[in-house]
Design an enzyme around this catalytic site. Structure first.
Site, PDB file in Angstrom:
ATOM      1  N   ASP A 142       0.827  -1.205   0.000  1.00  0.00           N
ATOM      2  CA  ASP A 142       0.000   0.000   0.000  1.00  0.00           C
ATOM      3  C   ASP A 142       0.863   1.258   0.000  1.00  0.00           C
ATOM      4  O   ASP A 142       2.038   1.227   0.350  1.00  0.00           O
ATOM      5  CB  ASP A 142      -0.930   0.020   1.217  1.00  0.00           C
ATOM      6  N   GLU A 143       0.249   2.348  -0.387  1.00  0.00           N
ATOM      7  CA  GLU A 143       0.800   3.700  -0.269  1.00  0.00           C
ATOM      8  C   GLU A 143       2.242   3.838  -0.772  1.00  0.00           C
ATOM      9  O   GLU A 143       3.113   4.345  -0.076  1.00  0.00           O
ATOM     10  CB  GLU A 143       0.703   4.182   1.180  1.00  0.00           C
ATOM     11  N   ILE A 144       2.483   3.399  -1.985  1.00  0.00           N
ATOM     12  CA  ILE A 144       3.787   3.641  -2.601  1.00  0.00           C
ATOM     13  C   ILE A 144       3.787   5.082  -3.112  1.00  0.00           C
ATOM     14  O   ILE A 144       2.964   5.449  -3.966  1.00  0.00           O
ATOM     15  CB  ILE A 144       4.058   2.645  -3.735  1.00  0.00           C
TER      16      ILE A 144
END
Length: 583
Positions: free
Chosen positions: A338-340
């Site tokens: 998640d959340e790259i």
């Protein structure tokens, strides 16, 4: 298999199983004279009454390593708890002989605790004609659920048990869990065990352990000991292999699976303490001055992402995966994704070179997934990713990289919309919508110089600094239909849900009150639904039951927060928003 019996103080022999005819009409949940949480799917009780529980009461069960432990635990509980309900159940105590024996029968003693295991059970407690109750289940895990129900039917001193009833129970959703983040703040093992214990009371079956993040790496791994040695907050804030085994075994004893999450390739800043060469943008200020939000290095303080272009990355990552899979036997392995954040990768020289040759950030993520996903599945694991890996607007992989047979996606953004997008793509899904299931929301911001808190009087405070405000009340959680807007076919891909406690502003001192009884609300909604027999939402009826259940959890050592003044329990209906109808 032989039978194991526990009794206090004297053992009794096993007698013939008493079977109560189940073809008796049920009563409305509104009129239940005794509380069971979560509400069973079928509760038949023609003439609600109670009988004494014999001081020599015992439980007979086929021997099984974990069931036998559970039977011992529940027997001690029903004989010693002497729960005093806030409102004494209006049940007539019959003159029938005391209940002497609960006989447990199991169809399949070999079923492992894994996703999809049968948790159904039937429970019969006679009112007369027999001194034996019966609990039947296909698996030991279903029997554990039935033992919890039985324990909630016992109260008072001397012990009294509800009688003349038949319960047939099975969960609506197979996956009912809690995410706990132990990276941003550390939780001692004893607190994790208390969480697992409370989960079992509420018939939740998955502890999703978000162990590592950019902030700390507390897990001691045999192949990569430097990650915890340099990445943990302190020597006393680590989880050893012995600690993990203790949590896993405790979970087995309580029928709760332990699913590990090692988030990657983002949320890995803590890895830089041991391996700075494989982490991009480590220890940079998360949101540079004057920069646009899109140009940040992380979504909150604590930067760092694995560099998928470095061969050394895969040496370390594969050691981590192998060790974690060895320590955690569950068939699910949560790999994060998640959340790259684009700018964190873009500042790295090797990635800059790749991009200058017409490469893309999404291609870099695909390299990482193509190198790690097959390795995880080779260890006989199903991989769980956060939805971002498929749905992110900037960095995502093409669906062909994620075979639905081996991949489950967990949603957290945009409520039912993203759930719909995931299942429409053919993936199984676990729902953790931040709009409904995030337990940390509504506590403001943890940033030290947040100017939103220094505004002229009368200024609209907006969201109070909490990105996912408001606070998610138990009613918000209870009323969420996780298959909303889905077709029947799509709904079958929804495995269940997990409430989440992210720990920027939480640790052991508030864990119980942040989680309970709000997680109890999800527990009932996913076990037997949030609607009555007519299809109407039953949150009004559930209020008094949850009040009573919260009170019982507290007496069992769980620091659940109150949902109403006690006065509301003493004055039923007076705390509703609409005056109750009086005939």
């Amino acid at each position: 298999m032989g039978n194991t019996k526990f009794s206090f103080p004297l053992p009794l022999s096993v007698v013939t199983i008493f079977i109560l005819c189940s073809s008796i009409p049920g009563i409305s949940a509104v009129r239940y004279p005794i509380n069971v949480w979560p509400k069973p799917t079928t509760f038949l009780w023609t003439h609600p009454q109670a009988i004494l529980l014999s001081p020599n009461f015992t439980i007979s069960n086929p021997y099984h390593r974990y069931l036998t432990t559970a039977v011992d635990r529940y027997l001690r509980q029903v004989l010693t708890e002497h729960h005093q309900a806030l409102i004494k159940p209006p049940l007539n105590l019959t003159s029938a002989p005391p209940l002497q024996l609960l006989i447990i029968t199991i169809t399949d003693l070999s079923s492992p605790l894994t996703h999809g295991v049968d948790e159904s059970y039937t429970l019969t407690i006679p009112s007369s004609g027999s001194t034996n109750a019966t609990l039947s289940a296909h698996t030991v895990w279903g029997a554990m659920r039935g033992l919890e129900t039985f324990s909630q039917l016992v109260y008072s001193e001397p012990s009294i048990v509800a009688s003349g009833l038949y319960i047939s129970d099975v969960p609506l959703f197979m996956h009912r869990g809690i995410v706990l983040d132990t990276s941003r703040n550390y939780y001692p093992v004893d607190d994790l065990l208390r969480l697992v214990k409370a989960m079992s009371m509420n018939k939740l079956n998955v502890f999703h352990w978000h162990i590592t993040d950019s902030h700390s790496f507390p897990l001691v791994l045999p192949s990569e000991p430097e990650l915890a040695e340099k990445g943990a907050y302190g020597e006393e804030m680590k989880y050893t292999a012995e600690d993990v085994n203790r949590v896993v075994e405790f979970g087995m004893e309580y029928g709760v699976r332990i699913v590990p999450e090692i988030d990657m390739p983002a949320h890995t800043g803590s890895w830089a303490e041991a391996y700075p060469e494989i982490i991009t943008c480590a220890n940079m200020f998360w949101w540079p001055a004057e920069a646009e939000w899109a140009d940040r290095f992380a979504s909150e303080p604590g930067t760092g992402q694995l560099n998928p272009l470095s061969p050394k990355t895969y040496e370390v990552v594969k050691n981590v995966i192998k060790d974690v899979a060895t320590m955690f036997p569950d068939s699910f392995y949560h790999a994060g994704a998640d959340e790259i954040i684009p700018n964190c990768w873009k500042v790295d020289p090797s990635i800059q070179t790749f991009l200058s040759k017409n490469g893309t950030l999404s291609q870099i993520l695909e390299m990482f997934v193509n190198s790690t996903l097959p390795y995880i599945t080779s260890l006989n694991r199903t991989v769980v990713y956060w939805e971002d890996v498929l749905l992110d607007s900037i960095i995502k992989v093409i669906p062909s990289v994620l075979p639905p047979a081996n991949v489950i996606l967990q949603t957290w953004n945009k409520g039912p919309n993203n759930t719909k997008r995931v299942v429409a793509s053919g993936y199984r899904v676990i729902v953790s919508s931040s709009d409904f299931y995030y337990l940390d929301c509504g506590h403001g911001s943890f940033l030290g110089n947040d100017s939103r808190y220094d505004q002229p009087l009368g200024t609209d405070p907006g969201n109070g600094g909490s990105w996912c405000e408001p606070f998610k009340t138990w009613q918000t959680i209870y009323n969420y239909d996780i298959t909303y807007g889905l077709s029947e076919t799509e709904s079958k891909l929804v495995l269940g849900g997990e409430v989440a406690l992210w720990s920027e502003q939480a640790d052991s001192s508030v864990m119980d009150s942040r989680i309970w009884p709000r997680a109890s609300a999800m527990g009932e909604a996913l076990w037997s639904g949030n609607r009555d027999e007519t299809g109407k939402k039953r949150y009004a009826e559930a209020t008094n039951r949850l009040n009573e259940w919260r009170f019982r959890m507290v007496t069992r050592g769980i620091g659940a927060e109150p949902i109403q003044p006690l006065w509301c329990m003493k004055n039923p209906g007076m705390c509703n928003t609409v005056q109750p109808f009086v005939s």
